[in-house]
Scaffold this active site. Structure first.
Site, PDB file in Angstrom:
ATOM      1  CE1 TYR A 144       3.641   8.746   2.777  1.00 22.56           C
ATOM      2  CE2 TYR A 144       5.494   8.039   4.120  1.00 22.56           C
ATOM      3  CZ  TYR A 144       4.735   9.055   3.571  1.00 22.56           C
ATOM      4  OH  TYR A 144       5.068  10.362   3.814  1.00 22.56           O
ATOM      5  CG  ASP A 239      10.412   2.828  -0.087  1.00 20.71           C
ATOM      6  OD1 ASP A 239      11.409   2.953   0.656  1.00 20.71           O
ATOM      7  OD2 ASP A 239       9.448   3.610  -0.076  1.00 20.71           O
ATOM      8  CE  LYS A 267      10.583   5.941   8.313  1.00 22.22           C
ATOM      9  NZ  LYS A 267       9.647   5.570   7.267  1.00 22.22           N
TER      10      LYS A 267
END
Ligand SMILES: *Cc1c(COP(=O)(O)O)cnc(C)c1O
Length: 434
Positions: A144, A239, A267
């Protein structure tokens, strides 16, 4: 457990917000039931509207490596807020955060701050396309990278939880530019790269998959990606929105010793506020406007509150790493969790799989090794739902999906781990009895 107030609030929320939530997996759709509405968090704990207390293993889906409402971070946000919340002009704070990122993340020589992981990956792809003058992108099944059009193809996480093959709203012409390969599959991936070498702008990968549940990479797989892209002038993007400052200060790239061309972060670097970043080689990054001609901008990018929270988070992590090797400690704690779960399996005669690396882990309800999207998909999600609700009932707050990671923070001590294991045993036992 009482969830009366949360139930009422959920009904109320659904009147005004689609599904009552601002991000789909929060709605508990795949596990059923009512999501607790949260009023506050402190350390490893969160509290809901009905006064229930939970040990939180979601950690806001990754950012809260220092736990909830860390005193120093709160203070830093407060002090910054008093001087103004946004200027839309450069500030010294942004330099400090950029410096830290450049110092720790090996691939990053220059970095641009944005507001979400989605924005970071979207911008990195645009940059890769602008830089290489090619259009295609290769991603991996179950990875994702945010909800940008190019990535919502077998995208793991929420998309996997809801069994949407891709999503309506992404034009076919767009989807055609995204190629797919199975995670950890060296042979297939190599073939796809070879066949598309003239058209591939970028290969993007989670160096540790965290959005189909936790799946560590085969090191040979990451090595192959580095070699095959390098040979062909294809941009390799790691990522690291989850793994950045989670697997270590230098992320997964430092841990595995494999250095991509571009890196996306999010995050943890926002310390619980909306902040993300993309960065990489100077030569590539200088193609972004205003130096270069690849456009990317943001009204609230580099927002002082988010930057102060992120900067303070990294400063605390640096200190903890120096003084007590925090990352080793977090790994050891997760190791304890893993060993405890294995013991519980043994006592109950179960053979499920618990994947983990660093402070992230996922209990898969399948007896086969989970190494990619296909094997993760074999998990019994009905059993997971039962387990999830048993745990919630016992005061353990886990991600409400089989295909997500649970996270440990520095606030999860021996007691919290012991409680987790005790409740894990009870919850698994109930499933077996049912
Ligand atoms: C969470 C996540 C994103 C998206 O970040 P948002 O801030 O939710 O947009 C992208 N990539 C990975 C690996 C993620 O885990």
């Amino acid at each position: 457990m009482k969830l009366e107030k949360s139930k009422k609030l959920f009904e109320e929320a659904k009147k005004y917000i689609p599904g009552g939530v601002n991000s789909p997996v929060r709605a508990f759709k795949s596990v059923g039931g009512t999501p607790p509405f949260i009023v506050k968090g402190k350390g490893a704990y969160i509290y809901d509207e009905d006064g229930n207390r939970y040990i939180d293993f979601v950690s806001s889906w990754g950012p809260l490596i220092l736990g909830h409402a860390n005193d120093e971070i709160v203070k830093s946000i407060e002090e910054t807020a008093k001087r103004g919340t946004s200027f839309g002009a450069p500030t010294q704070l942004e330099i400090k955060l950029a410096e830290k990122i450049v110092k720790h993340v090996p691939s990053v020589e220059k970095v641009r701050l944005v507001n979400s992981g989605t924005e970071a990956t979207m911008s990195a792809i645009r940059l890769a396309r602008g830089y290489t003058k090619r259009n295609k992108v290769l991603k991996f099944e179950g990875c994702y990278h945010g909800h940008f059009d190019s990535f919502l193809i077998k995208a793991g996480s929420g998309v996997m939880t809801f069994s949407i093959p891709g999503t309506p709203g992404v034009p076919e012409d767009f989807a055609k530019l995204t190629l797919l390969a199975p995670y950890n599959d060296i042979k297939t991936t190599k073939k796809i790269i070879e066949e598309n070498e003239k058209d591939l702008a970028a290969v993007i990968v989670e160096p540790v998959a965290g959005n189909m549940g936790v799946i560590p990479p085969k090191i040979e797989f990451l090595k192959m990606l580095r070699e095959e892209t390098q040979k062909r002038g294809i941009i390799l993007i790691f990522d690291e929105v989850i793994t950045g400052f989670r697997i270590g200060l230098g992320g997964a790239q430092k841990h595995f010793g494999i250095i991509p061309d571009l890196t996306t972060l999010g995050k943890i670097i926002g310390g619980g506020l909306p902040l993300a970043a993309y960065g990489g080689k100077r030569e590539i990054m200088d193609h972004i406007s205003p130096v270069g001609d690849v456009y990317q901008a943001g009204t609230l990018s580099g927002n002082p509150l988010a930057v102060s929270a992120g900067l303070k988070t990294i400063e605390i992590l640096e200190k903890l790493e120096k003084e007590e090797k925090i990352y080793e400690k977090l790994s050891k704690n997760m190791e304890k969790v893993a060993m405890g779960i294995e013991e519980n399996f043994k006592k109950l005669g179960l053979k499920f799989k618990f994947n983990h690396i660093g402070s992230m882990g996922t209990l898969f309800f399948t007896e086969e090794d989970v190494v990619d999207f296909k094997s993760a998909s074999k998990s019994d999600t009905k059993l997971f739902s039962k387990y999830f609700h048993n745990m919630l009932e016992e005061g353990i707050y886990l991600p409400p999906s089989q295909f997500e990671a649970m996270f440990l923070s520095m606030e999860h001590g021996e007691w919290e781990i012991e409680k987790f294991l005790e409740k894990n045993f009870l919850s698994l036992k109930k499933i077996k009895g049912a």
